[in-house]
Design a protein around this motif. Sequence first.
Motif, PDB file in Angstrom:
ATOM      1  N   TYR A  52       4.762   4.433   4.592  1.00 23.66           N
ATOM      2  CA  TYR A  52       3.510   5.105   4.243  1.00 23.66           C
ATOM      3  C   TYR A  52       3.605   6.620   4.474  1.00 23.66           C
ATOM      4  N   PRO A  73      -4.628   3.591   1.317  1.00 23.43           N
ATOM      5  CA  PRO A  73      -4.962   4.803   0.555  1.00 23.43           C
ATOM      6  C   PRO A  73      -3.712   5.520   0.056  1.00 23.43           C
ATOM      7  N   ASP A  74      -3.648   5.758  -1.253  1.00 22.06           N
ATOM      8  CA  ASP A  74      -2.574   6.530  -1.882  1.00 22.06           C
ATOM      9  C   ASP A  74      -1.207   5.881  -1.732  1.00 22.06           C
ATOM     10  N   PHE A  75      -1.179   4.571  -1.531  1.00 23.54           N
ATOM     11  CA  PHE A  75       0.102   3.876  -1.363  1.00 23.54           C
ATOM     12  C   PHE A  75       0.028   2.526  -2.062  1.00 23.54           C
ATOM     13  N   ARG A  97       3.968   8.825   1.263  1.00 20.11           N
ATOM     14  CA  ARG A  97       3.052   8.673   0.127  1.00 20.11           C
ATOM     15  C   ARG A  97       2.799   9.994  -0.592  1.00 20.11           C
ATOM     16  N   LYS A  98       2.923  11.137   0.107  1.00 16.92           N
ATOM     17  CA  LYS A  98       2.686  12.434  -0.523  1.00 16.92           C
ATOM     18  C   LYS A  98       3.923  12.961  -1.252  1.00 16.92           C
ATOM     19  N   GLU A 114      -6.424   6.814   6.822  1.00 12.84           N
ATOM     20  CA  GLU A 114      -5.007   7.077   7.041  1.00 12.84           C
ATOM     21  C   GLU A 114      -4.568   6.598   8.416  1.00 12.84           C
ATOM     22  N   PRO A 128       5.266  10.360  -5.507  1.00  6.47           N
ATOM     23  CA  PRO A 128       4.880  10.669  -6.895  1.00  6.47           C
ATOM     24  C   PRO A 128       5.665  11.829  -7.503  1.00  6.47           C
TER      25      PRO A 128
END
Length: 294
Positions: free
Chosen positions: A52, A12-14, A55-56, A184, A59
């Motif tokens: 990981y 997720p998100d990675f 990941r936040k 997560e 971006p």
Amino acid sequence: MRTPDDRFADLPDFPYTPRYLDLDGVRMAVVDEGARDGDTVLLLHGEPTWGYLYRKMIPTLVDAGLRVVVPDLIGFGRSDKPASIEDYTYQKHVDWTFGMVTALGLDDITLFGQDWGSLIGLRIAAEHPERFARIVIANGFLPTAQRSPSAAFLVWRTFARWTPVFPISRIVDTGSLTRLTKVERAAYDAPFPTKEYKAGARAFPRLVPLDEDDPAIPANRAAWEMLASWDKPFLTLFGTKDPILGRGDGPLQRHIPGAAGQPHDRLRGGHFIQEDQGPELARGIVDFVNRASS
């Protein structure tokens, strides 16, 4: 040992595909994103996480035009995992990580280190200052056996050594104010299909040098002495709810000349402040790079 690739499917998100480097016979996974001509930000994770954790942050950093390099330390993430605890030493982690820096030809680096990412990153920056333009530390330090460890750390060290079950995702969840979702937690557990893969995670707490006779102490003290003359920009962004390192920013600010006049901040976050304040940390790094470059 090498974690099967299918363990990392649909993270997720990675969505990042790593590149792999051979470092003296072990393979290190490195996420390398963003503009190749942008300032390089090196994000070093700690125990028992992997890339990981960032990941936040990735971006926001990439959108700001930065090159973002996120290695998985040996023993973690998608990197190889020597099977014996004795295969891991502080010096080996320093050598492996600096080997990655040289293999990628990284220069003019902005270091961001948290937990063991700071123990390794500060050593490398102090020993190779020509590679680094500035440093950001979040909930980290450089131990020299001249301060007594906290009771919370000693409890953690004992737990990591003796507990029959070492629940990776639960440790990360407990060390964050933000509760992890089920997917997560699965992502944090992904590198470790069985207990045999956890030797590196088990080793790290006992590798923190607490005694005068620890083999890492001479090199750490030399690095600490060098940092006393570090006049490049140095920033601390600490989570205040960390019982182990939540107040470690003060000694760094007092010791390192480059910390003077910087926009240090203390954020509402736990030990894994990247989970609690990831976007805010990334914005702080972007502003720090822009401020120092202007």
